[in-house]
Every structure is written in C-alpha cells, then in structure tokens.
Design a protein around this motif. Structure first.
Motif, PDB file in Angstrom:
ATOM      1  N   LYS A   1       0.954  -1.016   0.353  1.00  0.00           N
ATOM      2  CA  LYS A   1       0.303   0.354   0.193  1.00  0.00           C
ATOM      3  C   LYS A   1       0.421   1.299   0.032  1.00  0.00           C
ATOM      4  CE  LYS A   1      -4.105   2.431   0.500  1.00  0.00           C
ATOM      5  NZ  LYS A   1      -5.022   2.050   2.044  1.00  0.00           N
ATOM      6  N   LEU A   2       0.741   2.717  -1.184  1.00  0.00           N
ATOM      7  CA  LEU A   2       1.574   3.191  -0.853  1.00  0.00           C
ATOM      8  C   LEU A   2       0.471   4.288  -0.327  1.00  0.00           C
ATOM      9  CD1 LEU A   2       4.087   4.310  -3.267  1.00  0.00           C
ATOM     10  CD2 LEU A   2       2.328   5.385  -4.402  1.00  0.00           C
ATOM     11  N   THR A   3       1.686   4.680   0.859  1.00  0.00           N
ATOM     12  CA  THR A   3       1.143   6.241   1.907  1.00  0.00           C
ATOM     13  C   THR A   3       1.803   7.334   1.223  1.00  0.00           C
ATOM     14  OG1 THR A   3       3.185   5.381   3.136  1.00  0.00           O
ATOM     15  CG2 THR A   3       1.123   4.305   3.138  1.00  0.00           C
ATOM     16  N   ASP A   4       2.744   7.375   0.411  1.00  0.00           N
ATOM     17  CA  ASP A   4       3.251   9.063   0.191  1.00  0.00           C
ATOM     18  C   ASP A   4       4.024   8.396  -0.890  1.00  0.00           C
ATOM     19  OD1 ASP A   4       5.721   8.600   0.812  1.00  0.00           O
ATOM     20  OD2 ASP A   4       5.376   8.317   2.786  1.00  0.00           O
ATOM     21  N   VAL A   5       4.192   9.704  -1.899  1.00  0.00           N
ATOM     22  CA  VAL A   5       5.157   9.596  -3.420  1.00  0.00           C
ATOM     23  C   VAL A   5       6.689   8.955  -2.764  1.00  0.00           C
ATOM     24  CG1 VAL A   5       5.422  11.030  -4.758  1.00  0.00           C
ATOM     25  CG2 VAL A   5       3.729  11.610  -4.101  1.00  0.00           C
ATOM     26  N   ASP A   6       7.103  10.370  -1.514  1.00  0.00           N
ATOM     27  CA  ASP A   6       8.717   8.960  -1.667  1.00  0.00           C
ATOM     28  C   ASP A   6       8.119   8.221  -1.482  1.00  0.00           C
ATOM     29  OD1 ASP A   6       9.409  12.182  -2.212  1.00  0.00           O
ATOM     30  OD2 ASP A   6       9.172  12.525  -0.033  1.00  0.00           O
ATOM     31  N   MET A   7       7.389   6.976  -1.366  1.00  0.00           N
ATOM     32  CA  MET A   7       7.648   5.553  -1.189  1.00  0.00           C
ATOM     33  C   MET A   7       8.431   4.970  -2.286  1.00  0.00           C
ATOM     34  SD  MET A   7       4.659   3.129   0.439  1.00  0.00           S
ATOM     35  CE  MET A   7       5.114   1.344   0.446  1.00  0.00           C
TER      36      MET A   7
END
Length: 239
Positions: free
Chosen positions: A7-13
């Motif tokens: 699950k992607l939580t933010d763009v930097d991830m």
C-alpha cells in the motif's frame, strides 16, 4: 501462493519500492499500471467481452491481417504482427508491460482520478518466445510466456515495452515463488490511493514521463497540452 500487496502511503515511497524491484532489461521485474485497481490482469482478448475459447482469437487475428495489408506492410514474424495489432487496439492475447516502473505509474495515475489505481510488478516468465513462433505453435502452448519485441514502434521504444503472451487468451498469470528471492511471490500489486494520483503525475512530469513522451506523435502531444491546459484553469473559471 497468492500475489503480494503493498500500500503506497506517500509519493516518496515509490522510490523505496522500486529499489527492490528492478527490470534488468526485461529479464527481471516488469511493471504495468492500472488506473483502477479492480481491473483484471488479463489481455484484452481474454476478458469476458472479447474472449473466444479454443484459440479462436487467433482466427480473428488472421481476419485482421488479411485486411491490414491494405493499410501497411506486415512483418514476417507472427509475434511482431500480433504486437502491431495490439498497438492499434485489436483485442489480442498480448498484455503490455514496461521495463520502467515510472511508465507504469503514469498509466496508473493519469486517468480515473477518483479511483484507486495499481502498479502490477511481475517477475518475467522463464520461457521467452522468439520471432520464430508461429500461429500453430501458439495454439499448442499452455501458460503465460514472455516476449521481448524489437524496436518496431516508437511507443514501444519510449515506453520500454515488453509483453506477456497468454495461451489461451484467458490464461491468468500463475502466481508462484520468485526464482530470485526466496519466500517472495513472482507477482506484487502496489496499491495507489486516488488522493495521491495528481501528485504522482506532477512528480513524473518532472522526470519527463508524460503523454507527449509515451505517445511520441501528434495525438500524444495534443493530449499532453490539453492536460497542461486543464491544470492551468482556475477553480472558479466557470463561475
């Protein structure tokens, strides 16, 4: 074994995820973006609205080639002919992938802004088909195979495109243990919340990943300018 989910939580991830999944010029991990996470991971000819059992999709493709020669010359390679048909929207048993995860991210995030998207990450099949493959040989095969096309279209080049070939067309990807990483499945889905899509598209644009690059023709350029124009509009422009 079931496919893995992240699950992607933010763009930097994104950078952290893709450091663990590398293409190695198409023989490692491949990437495919879905603007809606619920979409099936099947080629168009294998989906309910197009599926014809008993390899009849290849018969429909033969019908296409008999008419296509009026518009263009066809390669002697059967798989290159299939790739050309796929390129022009025919329902085939080929499924598009990219060696570049950012390309997959663009396709996952550039449409259906209100829907969660996904990037599928798949460890390339250990059997790669060659241009010597024929219609008869595809009819006899069962399973999912890889195909690394030559640089036959500008979109394939810019999108760093590769294909899986599904025999028959509705054959799903078999989820099994990774050949490289013990305990991992060979298929992962990176879920992208709708709320992150706009930021990701902007971020990708900073890296030159936009529609004018992925579709290097006048249609792609026009779509790119239209998207930029839409972003320029003020929230109260229609008031």
């Amino acid at each position: 074994m079931e496919y893995g989910t992240i699950k992607l939580t933010d763009v930097d991830m994104l950078h952290k995820v893709f450091r663990g999944f590398r293409s190695h010029d198409g023989v490692g991990w491949l990437f495919r973006g879905h603007a809606q996470a619920s979409w099936d991971l099947l080629p168009k000819a294998g989906r309910p609205e197009f599926y014809l059992p008993d390899n009849r999709d290849l018969g429909r493709f033969l019908n296409w080639t008999e008419k296509a020669v009026a518009y263009t010359s066809l390669s002697s390679s059967y798989l290159e002919q299939l790739a050309l048909a796929q390129h022009h929207g025919l329902a085939t048993r080929l499924l598009d992938w990219s060696m570049n995860p950012l390309v997959a991210c663009y396709f996952a995030c550039s449409d259906h802004a209100d829907k969660d998207g996904a990037v599928w990450m798949y460890e390339m099949c250990n059997v790669i088909l060659t241009d010597e493959s024929t219609r008869e040989s595809l009819k006899e095969k069962k399973g999912v195979f890889g195909y690394l096309p030559k640089a036959i279209f500008s979109r394939v080049i810019n999108q760093r495109g590769v294909f899986t070939v599904h025999c028959d067309a509705a054959h799903p990807i078999d989820v099994m243990e990774s050949r490289v990483t013990k305990g991992w499945p060979n298929l992962f889905r990176l879920d992208i919340p709708a709320a992150l899509k706009a930021d990701i598209v902007t971020h990708l644009g900073d890296y030159g990943i936009d529609r004018s690059h992925l579709f290097p023709d006048l249609d792609g350029l026009s779509a790119h300018v239209n998207a930029a124009t839409s972003r320029m509009r003020k929230p109260d422009a229609d008031k």
